[in-house]
Design a protein around this motif. Structure first.
Motif, short mmCIF file in Angstrom:
data_model
loop_
_atom_site.label_atom_id
_atom_site.label_comp_id
_atom_site.label_asym_id
_atom_site.label_seq_id
_atom_site.Cartn_x
_atom_site.Cartn_y
_atom_site.Cartn_z
N GLU A 1 0.79 -1.19 -0.01
CA GLU A 1 0.04 -0.10 0.12
C GLU A 1 0.67 1.16 0.00
O GLU A 1 0.38 2.23 -0.48
N ASP A 2 1.93 1.20 0.49
CA ASP A 2 3.02 2.39 0.64
C ASP A 2 3.78 2.40 -0.49
O ASP A 2 4.97 3.32 -0.24
N ALA A 3 3.72 1.81 -1.56
CA ALA A 3 4.74 1.75 -2.74
C ALA A 3 4.09 2.83 -3.59
O ALA A 3 2.91 3.34 -3.51
N THR A 4 5.21 3.29 -4.71
CA THR A 4 4.75 3.96 -5.77
C THR A 4 4.46 3.25 -7.01
O THR A 4 5.57 2.57 -7.21
N VAL A 5 3.52 3.07 -7.64
CA VAL A 5 3.40 2.40 -9.23
C VAL A 5 3.35 3.23 -10.28
O VAL A 5 2.51 4.50 -10.17
N PHE A 6 4.31 3.32 -11.32
CA PHE A 6 4.24 4.43 -12.50
C PHE A 6 3.56 3.39 -13.44
O PHE A 6 4.22 2.50 -13.81
N ILE A 7 2.42 3.87 -13.87
CA ILE A 7 1.67 3.28 -14.80
C ILE A 7 1.79 4.06 -16.16
O ILE A 7 1.46 5.22 -16.39
N GLN A 8 2.56 3.23 -16.98
CA GLN A 8 3.11 4.14 -18.40
C GLN A 8 2.23 3.94 -19.51
O GLN A 8 2.59 3.24 -20.39
N GLY A 9 0.96 4.21 -19.48
CA GLY A 9 0.10 4.65 -20.37
C GLY A 9 -0.83 3.15 -20.84
O GLY A 9 -0.72 2.10 -20.26
N ASP A 10 -1.68 3.52 -21.42
CA ASP A 10 -2.85 2.45 -21.95
C ASP A 10 -3.52 1.80 -20.75
O ASP A 10 -3.62 0.77 -20.66
N PRO B 1 -13.63 2.50 -10.18
CA PRO B 1 -13.94 1.44 -9.28
C PRO B 1 -12.86 0.30 -9.26
O PRO B 1 -12.57 -0.32 -8.33
N ILE B 2 -11.88 0.26 -10.36
CA ILE B 2 -10.72 -0.86 -10.36
C ILE B 2 -9.76 0.26 -10.01
O ILE B 2 -9.14 -0.70 -9.33
N ILE B 3 -9.54 1.15 -10.49
CA ILE B 3 -8.21 2.15 -10.15
C ILE B 3 -8.17 2.06 -8.58
O ILE B 3 -7.11 1.95 -8.08
N SER B 4 -9.43 2.45 -7.98
CA SER B 4 -9.27 2.80 -6.53
C SER B 4 -9.06 1.37 -5.73
O SER B 4 -8.50 1.48 -4.63
N GLN B 5 -9.02 0.25 -6.43
CA GLN B 5 -8.58 -0.91 -5.60
C GLN B 5 -7.38 -1.41 -5.69
O GLN B 5 -6.81 -2.22 -4.90
N ASN C 1 0.44 4.59 -4.56
CA ASN C 1 0.49 5.53 -4.95
C ASN C 1 0.70 5.53 -6.54
O ASN C 1 1.68 5.06 -6.86
N LYS C 2 -0.37 5.81 -7.33
CA LYS C 2 -0.14 5.64 -8.81
C LYS C 2 0.12 6.92 -9.58
O LYS C 2 -0.82 7.79 -9.63
N ILE C 3 1.21 6.93 -10.07
CA ILE C 3 1.52 8.10 -11.33
C ILE C 3 1.52 7.65 -12.37
O ILE C 3 1.94 6.38 -12.80
N PHE C 4 0.94 8.34 -13.37
CA PHE C 4 0.39 7.99 -14.60
C PHE C 4 1.49 8.77 -15.77
O PHE C 4 1.45 9.97 -15.69
N LEU D 1 -7.70 10.33 -11.67
CA LEU D 1 -7.58 9.09 -10.83
C LEU D 1 -6.20 8.75 -10.11
O LEU D 1 -6.24 7.87 -9.50
N PHE D 2 -5.23 9.59 -10.81
CA PHE D 2 -3.89 9.12 -10.34
C PHE D 2 -3.35 10.52 -9.65
O PHE D 2 -3.81 11.49 -9.67
N SER D 3 -2.26 10.28 -8.77
CA SER D 3 -1.83 11.33 -7.87
C SER D 3 -1.14 12.30 -8.88
O SER D 3 -0.93 13.46 -8.70
N SER D 4 -0.47 12.11 -10.15
CA SER D 4 -0.12 13.03 -11.04
C SER D 4 -0.05 12.36 -12.31
O SER D 4 -0.24 11.17 -12.30
N TYR D 5 0.02 13.09 -13.31
CA TYR D 5 0.17 12.48 -14.88
C TYR D 5 1.06 13.10 -15.68
O TYR D 5 1.46 14.38 -15.28
N HIS D 6 1.78 12.68 -16.47
CA HIS D 6 2.95 13.24 -17.25
C HIS D 6 2.82 12.58 -18.82
O HIS D 6 2.46 11.45 -19.11
N ASP D 7 3.63 13.42 -19.58
CA ASP D 7 3.90 12.53 -20.93
C ASP D 7 4.97 11.76 -20.81
O ASP D 7 4.99 10.72 -21.36
#
Length: 181
Positions: free
Chosen positions: A52-61, A72-76, A80-83, A96-102
């Motif tokens: 729960e205390d990790a950071t996940v970088f979700i890199q698109g799509d 409802p899915i992302i919240s589960q 910390n989700k960075i997009f 839905l994410f704590s921040s988002y970037h190109d």
């Protein structure tokens, strides 16, 4: 370009969730019968490896649908989700994410080796990136590589879910894969 600092034990990476995309099951041979099973498997696999205390970088799509369907899915999903924006993402999901970037530059402090590693994150694979000739890493998605072909160049790896059984990669997992190839 913004730079984020993070400890290696708290850093996770993934891309190409393709929530609500039924055809991705067939295209990428995902081991599920429908999108509901795919969503359940992604949530289960994710939460089994990401604290729960990790950071996940979700890199698109992330999804083919918008905020209302995805929330409802992302919240589960733990962490910390960075997009990082991909080619199939609707701007409606960005909140839905704590921040988002190109693109994003991440300074990962490797706790085992006691060094900082600069890692360039994007959805798309790059031929060169900041510090590519000096050993800096590049994690990307987009290609839907399998585990056999996820190494896409020197210090460059496809971190998409399809190369890791629909599970995010830890930094230490990626470090081991790159070291062994």
């Amino acid at each position: 370009m913004q730079k984020i600092k993070i400890n290696s034990s708290k850093a996770f990476f993934t891309s190409d969730l393709h929530l609500f995309h039924a055809k991705i099951i067939e295209y990428c041979n995902r081991p599920v019968a429908n999108v509901n099973e795919m969503h359940d498997l992604i949530i289960k696999n994710w939460n089994n490896v990401v604290p729960e205390d990790a950071t996940v970088f979700i890199q698109g799509d992330a999804s083919w649908k918008g905020k209302d369907a995805c929330e409802p899915i992302i919240s589960q999903l733990n962490g910390n989700k960075i997009f990082i924006i991909g080619n199939h993402d609707s701007p409606s999901i960005f909140p839905l994410f704590s921040s988002y970037h190109d693109m994003l530059l991440v300074e990962i402090y490797d706790e085992e080796d006691e060094v900082s590693i600069l890692t360039h994150l994007s959805h798309y694979p790059l031929v060169e990136w900041f510090g590519s000739q000096k050993g800096n890493l590049h994690f990307h998605g987009h290609l839907h590589s399998t585990d056999e072909n996820r190494i896409t160049g020197k210090n460059r790896i496809d971190i998409g879910m399809d190369g890791n059984n629909l599970t995010p990669y830890s930094y230490n997992n990626l470090k081991s894969i790159l070291k062994n190839n």
